[in-house]
Structure formats: structure tokens, C-alpha cells
Motif scaffolding. Sequence first.
Motif, PDB file in Angstrom:
ATOM      1  N   ALA A   7       0.818  -1.132  -0.210  1.00 10.85           N
ATOM      2  CA  ALA A   7      -0.052  -0.123  -0.060  1.00 10.85           C
ATOM      3  C   ALA A   7       0.858   1.203  -0.117  1.00 10.85           C
ATOM      4  O   ALA A   7       0.521   2.434  -0.927  1.00 10.85           O
ATOM      5  CB  ALA A   7      -0.780   0.025   1.275  1.00 10.85           C
ATOM      6  N   MET A   8       1.965   1.143   0.710  1.00  9.31           N
ATOM      7  CA  MET A   8       3.101   2.481   0.756  1.00  9.31           C
ATOM      8  C   MET A   8       3.396   2.812  -0.614  1.00  9.31           C
ATOM      9  O   MET A   8       3.694   3.664  -1.102  1.00  9.31           O
ATOM     10  CB  MET A   8       3.942   2.187   1.902  1.00  9.31           C
ATOM     11  N   PHE A  34       9.808  17.691  -1.828  1.00  7.30           N
ATOM     12  CA  PHE A  34      10.537  17.293  -0.571  1.00  7.30           C
ATOM     13  C   PHE A  34       9.713  16.195   0.098  1.00  7.30           C
ATOM     14  O   PHE A  34      10.181  15.358   0.456  1.00  7.30           O
ATOM     15  CB  PHE A  34      10.755  18.612   0.357  1.00  7.30           C
ATOM     16  N   GLY A  35       8.388  16.572   0.101  1.00 11.63           N
ATOM     17  CA  GLY A  35       7.588  15.685   0.709  1.00 11.63           C
ATOM     18  C   GLY A  35       7.454  14.308  -0.071  1.00 11.63           C
ATOM     19  O   GLY A  35       7.397  13.225   0.733  1.00 11.63           O
ATOM     20  N   TRP A  36       7.474  14.213  -1.284  1.00 17.51           N
ATOM     21  CA  TRP A  36       7.592  12.884  -2.116  1.00 17.51           C
ATOM     22  C   TRP A  36       8.799  12.259  -1.737  1.00 17.51           C
ATOM     23  O   TRP A  36       8.904  10.984  -1.543  1.00 17.51           O
ATOM     24  CB  TRP A  36       7.539  13.101  -3.623  1.00 17.51           C
ATOM     25  N   ILE A  37       9.925  12.874  -1.652  1.00 19.73           N
ATOM     26  CA  ILE A  37      11.241  12.283  -1.273  1.00 19.73           C
ATOM     27  C   ILE A  37      11.246  11.723   0.049  1.00 19.73           C
ATOM     28  O   ILE A  37      11.552  10.490   0.446  1.00 19.73           O
ATOM     29  CB  ILE A  37      12.500  13.203  -1.391  1.00 19.73           C
ATOM     30  N   VAL A  38      10.545  12.361   1.069  1.00 17.62           N
ATOM     31  CA  VAL A  38      10.418  11.963   2.509  1.00 17.62           C
ATOM     32  C   VAL A  38       9.581  10.562   2.310  1.00 17.62           C
ATOM     33  O   VAL A  38       9.949   9.518   3.002  1.00 17.62           O
ATOM     34  CB  VAL A  38       9.918  12.964   3.382  1.00 17.62           C
ATOM     35  N   LEU A  39       8.300  10.592   1.728  1.00 20.27           N
ATOM     36  CA  LEU A  39       7.452   9.322   1.564  1.00 20.27           C
ATOM     37  C   LEU A  39       8.307   8.273   0.855  1.00 20.27           C
ATOM     38  O   LEU A  39       8.168   7.146   1.232  1.00 20.27           O
ATOM     39  CB  LEU A  39       6.276   9.909   0.511  1.00 20.27           C
ATOM     40  N   GLY A  40       8.953   8.583  -0.266  1.00 21.50           N
ATOM     41  CA  GLY A  40       9.837   7.436  -0.806  1.00 21.50           C
ATOM     42  C   GLY A  40      10.944   6.812   0.182  1.00 21.50           C
ATOM     43  O   GLY A  40      10.975   5.631   0.120  1.00 21.50           O
ATOM     44  N   LEU A  41      11.529   7.751   0.845  1.00 23.21           N
ATOM     45  CA  LEU A  41      12.485   7.133   1.913  1.00 23.21           C
ATOM     46  C   LEU A  41      11.781   6.163   2.988  1.00 23.21           C
ATOM     47  O   LEU A  41      12.322   5.396   3.560  1.00 23.21           O
ATOM     48  CB  LEU A  41      13.452   8.259   2.496  1.00 23.21           C
ATOM     49  N   ILE A  42      10.492   6.675   3.414  1.00 20.20           N
ATOM     50  CA  ILE A  42       9.764   5.777   4.527  1.00 20.20           C
ATOM     51  C   ILE A  42       9.507   4.561   3.769  1.00 20.20           C
ATOM     52  O   ILE A  42       9.603   3.472   4.459  1.00 20.20           O
ATOM     53  CB  ILE A  42       8.690   6.552   4.861  1.00 20.20           C
ATOM     54  N   THR A  43       9.018   4.654   2.487  1.00 21.20           N
ATOM     55  CA  THR A  43       8.672   3.463   1.998  1.00 21.20           C
ATOM     56  C   THR A  43       9.807   2.647   1.596  1.00 21.20           C
ATOM     57  O   THR A  43       9.783   1.319   1.758  1.00 21.20           O
ATOM     58  CB  THR A  43       8.065   3.792   0.392  1.00 21.20           C
TER      59      THR A  43
END
Length: 53
Positions: A7-8, A34-43
Motif C-alpha cells: 500500500a505504501m 521534498f514531501g515526495w522524497i520523504v515519503l519515498g524514503l519511508i517506503t
Amino acid sequence: MPGSTKAMGVLTVGALVVVTAYTVALGSSGWLWFGWIVLGLITLGMVVTTRSP
């Protein structure tokens, strides 16, 4: 791959599509990227920890 990680991944790819469309239509926004990069790193972190023994 467990359901939450999948899902992530779907959310991350969907967010990439939305951010790219926004950039094409209205111009670049550093905060969105920036938000997308943070989301990508979390994923990525979820994928790595899920695959660890």
C-alpha cells in the motif's frame, strides 16, 4: 511483500504521478518534491525492514 508495504508503494507511486502532474500544470514546488522524497524514503525503509530476516 506484506499488505501495508504494498500500500505504501502504491501511495508513493501515486504521489509521484500527482506531484509530476502538478509540476507540469502549475510549475515546480520544492515542498511537494521534498514531501515526495520523504515519503519515498519511508517506503524504502519499510521495504528494507520487511525483507530483513
